[in-house]
Design a protein around this motif. Structure first.
Motif, short mmCIF file in Angstrom:
data_model
loop_
_atom_site.label_atom_id
_atom_site.label_comp_id
_atom_site.label_asym_id
_atom_site.label_seq_id
_atom_site.Cartn_x
_atom_site.Cartn_y
_atom_site.Cartn_z
N ALA A 24 0.43 8.02 -3.31
CA ALA A 24 1.79 7.53 -3.55
C ALA A 24 2.22 6.52 -2.49
O ALA A 24 2.84 5.48 -2.81
CB ALA A 24 2.77 8.71 -3.58
N TRP A 25 1.90 6.78 -1.23
CA TRP A 25 2.24 5.86 -0.15
C TRP A 25 1.51 4.53 -0.31
O TRP A 25 2.08 3.45 -0.07
CB TRP A 25 1.92 6.48 1.21
CG TRP A 25 3.03 7.32 1.76
CD1 TRP A 25 3.04 8.66 1.94
CD2 TRP A 25 4.31 6.85 2.19
NE1 TRP A 25 4.23 9.08 2.44
CE2 TRP A 25 5.04 7.99 2.62
CE3 TRP A 25 4.92 5.60 2.26
CZ2 TRP A 25 6.34 7.91 3.09
CZ3 TRP A 25 6.22 5.51 2.74
CH2 TRP A 25 6.91 6.65 3.16
N ARG A 26 0.23 4.59 -0.71
CA ARG A 26 -0.52 3.35 -0.89
C ARG A 26 0.12 2.47 -1.96
O ARG A 26 0.28 1.26 -1.78
CB ARG A 26 -1.98 3.66 -1.27
CG ARG A 26 -2.84 4.14 -0.12
CD ARG A 26 -4.32 4.00 -0.45
NE ARG A 26 -4.71 4.79 -1.62
CZ ARG A 26 -5.21 6.02 -1.55
NH1 ARG A 26 -5.38 6.60 -0.37
NH2 ARG A 26 -5.54 6.66 -2.65
N VAL A 27 0.50 3.09 -3.08
CA VAL A 27 1.12 2.32 -4.16
C VAL A 27 2.49 1.80 -3.73
O VAL A 27 2.84 0.64 -3.99
CB VAL A 27 1.24 3.19 -5.43
CG1 VAL A 27 1.97 2.42 -6.53
CG2 VAL A 27 -0.13 3.61 -5.93
N ALA A 28 3.26 2.66 -3.07
CA ALA A 28 4.61 2.26 -2.64
C ALA A 28 4.55 1.06 -1.69
O ALA A 28 5.32 0.10 -1.84
CB ALA A 28 5.31 3.43 -1.97
N ILE A 29 3.65 1.11 -0.72
CA ILE A 29 3.51 0.01 0.25
C ILE A 29 3.03 -1.26 -0.46
O ILE A 29 3.52 -2.36 -0.20
CB ILE A 29 2.55 0.41 1.38
CG1 ILE A 29 3.17 1.52 2.23
CG2 ILE A 29 2.21 -0.80 2.26
CD1 ILE A 29 2.20 2.14 3.22
N SER A 30 2.07 -1.09 -1.37
CA SER A 30 1.51 -2.24 -2.09
C SER A 30 2.57 -2.96 -2.90
O SER A 30 2.56 -4.20 -3.02
CB SER A 30 0.38 -1.78 -3.01
OG SER A 30 -0.67 -1.21 -2.27
N VAL A 31 3.49 -2.21 -3.49
CA VAL A 31 4.55 -2.81 -4.30
C VAL A 31 5.68 -3.33 -3.43
O VAL A 31 6.22 -4.42 -3.66
CB VAL A 31 5.09 -1.78 -5.33
CG1 VAL A 31 6.32 -2.34 -6.04
CG2 VAL A 31 4.01 -1.42 -6.34
N ALA A 32 6.06 -2.56 -2.40
CA ALA A 32 7.25 -2.87 -1.61
C ALA A 32 7.09 -4.14 -0.77
O ALA A 32 8.01 -4.98 -0.73
CB ALA A 32 7.60 -1.70 -0.70
N VAL A 33 5.96 -4.30 -0.10
CA VAL A 33 5.82 -5.42 0.84
C VAL A 33 5.89 -6.79 0.14
O VAL A 33 6.71 -7.64 0.53
CB VAL A 33 4.51 -5.27 1.66
CG1 VAL A 33 4.25 -6.53 2.48
CG2 VAL A 33 4.60 -4.06 2.58
#
Length: 252
Positions: A24-33
């Motif tokens: 979940a963190w990987r996806v969140a960071i990938s989308v957010a940045v």
């Protein structure tokens, strides 16, 4: 009655935890940045291309780094193909039946490819979602700029997914190659799976056009969701989740 209750419970039940917070963190960071970068640049209208590139992080969630890198590169090809075709359709004003025919065809091609390389999540859903969404909005920048945004976002997502390798530096082999007889069975199953995608996505798109809704790509994406299920109950659950998620998104 017990069967109905069982299926209702499964709709909101969660499976055993398997490092889900890391995925979940990987996806969140990938989308957010990438999204925040575009927001700071004053171009939130271009976020759609960044998000679809970033969805590369959805793939290979619990796989070893070597296999995740391979599958995310393959997934990026699916997503970027969808973005590219969608942008081309938008630039040339090809909507309605053009969109239905092309998206249905590429749903079948994407299904075959996804099954061949064993992508997880299975199926061409995110690719055709990217295609339909990008085709439905006007391109506010040159087409190659939109594609470069998606490519950069996908590359960042792959970098995030591979970043954990630096800590352990374990280079594990990928999935084993199936036997010849099993490969034959898998090819037949993949062909059936692809034909179902073409028929379901094409029929949904046709209904979307004939109904005059103006959003046939929503119908086509929704039609692809249940086809990723391993059996009938899981297909029904996926379809219900899709409907509920769509309505909740509209409410927000």
């Amino acid at each position: 009655m017990q069967s109905v209750v069982h299926h209702l419970r499964q709709l909101h039940s969660l499976g055993p935890a398997s490092n889900d917070h890391l995925s979940a963190w990987r996806v969140a960071i990938s989308v957010a940045v990438p999204s925040l970068v575009l927001l700071l640049l004053g171009r939130p209208d271009l976020t759609i291309y960044a998000v679809f590139g970033a969805l590369t992080g959805m793939y290979g969630r619990n796989e070893p780094h070597q296999l995740r890198l391979k599958h995310q590169l393959q997934a990026a090809l699916v997503l970027l193909s969808g973005v590219t075709v969608g942008v081309v359709l938008s630039v040339n004003g090809l909507h309605s039946w053009w969109l239905v025919g092309i998206e249905a065809l590429l749903a079948g091609v994407g299904s075959l490819y996804s099954d061949k390389v064993h992508l997880r999540p299975n199926g061409p859903f995110f690719g055709i979602l990217a295609l339909g969404a990008c085709a439905s909005v006007p391109v506010a920048v040159p087409w190659y700029a939109a594609l470069l945004i998606a490519v950069g976002s996908a590359a960042f997502s792959i970098l995030v997914g591979f970043g954990g390798w630096v800590r352990g530096r374990a280079w594990k082999p990928g999935a084993a190659r199936p036997s010849a007889s099993l490969r034959g069975a898998l090819r037949r199953r993949a062909a059936i799976h692809a034909s179902r995608h073409v028929l379901a996505v094409g029929a949904a798109g046709a209904i979307g056009v004939l109904s005059g809704s103006g959003h046939p790509h929503w119908a086509m994406a929704a039609a692809a969701v249940p086809l990723a299920g391993a059996d009938l109950p899981s297909s029904v659950h996926r379809g219900i989740h899709r409907i509920m998620g769509t309505f909740l998104g509209l409410v927000v």
